[in-house]
Structure formats: C-alpha cells, structure tokens
Write an enzyme that holds these catalytic residues in place. Sequence first.
Site, PDB file in Angstrom:
ATOM      1  N   HIS A 203      -4.280  -6.172  -8.310  1.00 21.98           N
ATOM      2  CA  HIS A 203      -2.905  -6.125  -7.797  1.00 21.98           C
ATOM      3  C   HIS A 203      -2.078  -7.343  -8.213  1.00 21.98           C
ATOM      4  O   HIS A 203      -0.929  -7.472  -7.809  1.00 21.98           O
ATOM      5  CB  HIS A 203      -2.972  -6.047  -6.260  1.00 21.98           C
ATOM      6  CG  HIS A 203      -1.733  -5.515  -5.604  1.00 21.98           C
ATOM      7  ND1 HIS A 203      -1.355  -4.194  -5.656  1.00 21.98           N
ATOM      8  CD2 HIS A 203      -0.776  -6.129  -4.849  1.00 21.98           C
ATOM      9  CE1 HIS A 203      -0.243  -4.005  -4.974  1.00 21.98           C
ATOM     10  NE2 HIS A 203       0.135  -5.176  -4.471  1.00 21.98           N
TER      11      HIS A 203
ATOM     12  N   ASP B  86      -7.572  -2.356  -7.949  1.00 25.15           N
ATOM     13  CA  ASP B  86      -6.611  -2.915  -6.999  1.00 25.15           C
ATOM     14  C   ASP B  86      -7.199  -2.823  -5.588  1.00 25.15           C
ATOM     15  O   ASP B  86      -7.494  -1.734  -5.096  1.00 25.15           O
ATOM     16  CB  ASP B  86      -5.308  -2.117  -7.087  1.00 25.15           C
ATOM     17  CG  ASP B  86      -4.178  -2.706  -6.279  1.00 25.15           C
ATOM     18  OD1 ASP B  86      -4.437  -3.237  -5.178  1.00 25.15           O
ATOM     19  OD2 ASP B  86      -3.021  -2.609  -6.724  1.00 25.15           O
TER      20      ASP B  86
ATOM     21  N   SER C   5       4.474  -3.277  -5.941  1.00 21.83           N
ATOM     22  CA  SER C   5       3.959  -3.212  -4.579  1.00 21.83           C
ATOM     23  C   SER C   5       5.075  -2.866  -3.583  1.00 21.83           C
ATOM     24  O   SER C   5       5.688  -1.813  -3.705  1.00 21.83           O
ATOM     25  CB  SER C   5       3.259  -4.531  -4.235  1.00 21.83           C
ATOM     26  OG  SER C   5       2.500  -4.421  -3.055  1.00 21.83           O
TER      27      SER C   5
END
Length: 308
Positions: free
Chosen positions: A286, A252, A175
């Site tokens: 995620h 995600d 991320s």
Amino acid sequence: MLQLLRGGGAAAALACLVVRPPIVTKMALTQLSSTKCFGGYQKVYEHDSSELKCKMRFGIYLPPKSESAKCPVLYWLSGLTCTEQNFITKASSQQAAAEYGLIVVVPDTSPRGCNIPGEDESWDFGTGAGFYVNASEEPWKTNYRMYAYVTEELPRLVDANFSVISGKMSIFGHSMGGHGALVCALKNPGKYKSVSALAPICNPVMCPWGQKAFTGYLGPDKTKWETYDATSLVGSYSGPHLDILVDQGKDDQFLVAGQLLPDNFIKACTEKKIPVVLRLQEGYDHSYYFIASFIGDHIKHHAKYLNA
C-alpha cells in the site's frame, strides 16, 4: 516568477483590488517554496480557505510547457495521514507530468489546527483524514468540507491565480484519496475528463475505515453514507463515458484486512457497463513505493483525455 493575478503587473493588481476586493482577498496565495524539477517548477502555496475556515496548503507542479502554452490540470487526492508533501516528494510524478505537459495540483487531506475536540486523537479520523466529504455532524460540519474544497474552491482558486490553465481537468488518488477521486468523478458527470485510483477505498460503507469516518462526519443515516460511496454511486451514474483505471497491489495489507473492497466496485461497474480496468500488481503493498511504480501509467492514462 509566475504572476498570481490575471493580467499581471501592478496596474492590473491595483485594478482588481479596487473593483473586487472581497474576491482578491479570498484568492490571495502565499508562495512557500519553488523548486525546479524536470524543467518545470514544483511549488507549494498557502491560502485562507473559505470552505474549511482555516489556512490550507497545496502543491502545484508547473511543467515546462506551461511557460509557453496553457495546460490541463490533474488533481491528486492523497490518503490517510498525508499532507501535500507526501505525494510531491515520494511519488515521482513530475517527470511524467513534464513529458505530457500536465499541471498537477495536490491539496492537503483535511483542515488543520481548527481546535475541534478530538481532531488529533485518531490517525484515521479528524486531522489528516477528511475523507473528502462535506460533514453534516457537529462539531465537524463547520470545517470538514473537503468535498466542496476539492471540487469547487480549490479549482476556482487555481483557475483564478494561474493564467496557464487550459480549462480541462482530471482527478486521481490513493487509498482514501482514491475513494475521493472516484466519488468526485461519479458525483460530477462531465466535470473531469478522466479518473483513476491506486488502492482506493472502493466501498467505504462496508469497511471499518469508512464506517468510522462516515458515522463521525455524516451521522447514523446510511443513505447519507451512500452519497460518498463509489460502489453505491456507480448504480446511479448516467453521465458521459468514463474510462476508469485502478491499480491494486496483491500484497496490500489493507486489501487483506477488508478495507479496500475493489471486487465490489468492479462488480457494480460491470453491471452498469461502465468501463473499468483493475490491474492486480503482484508483490506490491500500500506504500508510496507502489504509487511511484505505477504513477507514470496513471498520468499517461489521463494525458490521453486531457491532451485530446
């Protein structure tokens, strides 16, 4: 216990203190924990950071191989809100690191406790959200220098205090940390043997997370933003061969929300003829469940270059 000064022993430590006291003071580490894991040791250290002007912690996994030979280092950069603890306790990286003989170093994601007004007001800016840039705006520029910390200060610290380092290093992250890993590799051609990312923020100048962070840390000049944007940096990359692996969960929530923008990065790499593999993983989100599912593939990817 691992000797934290090259040469080991009281005499060597005394010699260092006499000859170079400022350097030893900077390089001093305090071990906070050490836990045996897959034949090696997962450790956590604290130190005073000269770049960030505060105490910082990092995790380091020393594989069994490090007891008898020098090993390369793989740096992991975590995402928003994380400390070093999230990765070392949730990612299940130690087994693969032990198998391939890689040292894994995991820094925190920002300075902490700097008493900057507003540093704890948002989960996506300030504490836990350093974005791996060198801030140029007040009041952030004195402390928020995570790019310099992860590319310069932390590697120097690790090299100086652990005699088992071979000199080779690679970088990966998730991320915000995936953004950081890609930026570090693209801005420093040849410094890292390989790079990979899981659900990275690929084009922060074009997404809400990046626009908020870059406005606060770097100001309104978008040419400054582009120097920390992987998609923008690809266009000017002229370094050695860089084999990039990216995993992205199809479910995600931040992909759907337009925060990650992997297609922009892939397009830029294709135009520049930079090898990149994007693997879209059906059903994954995620979270650290996603990271743990594919971390072994990423460590294998880096081992191919670090152990060559």
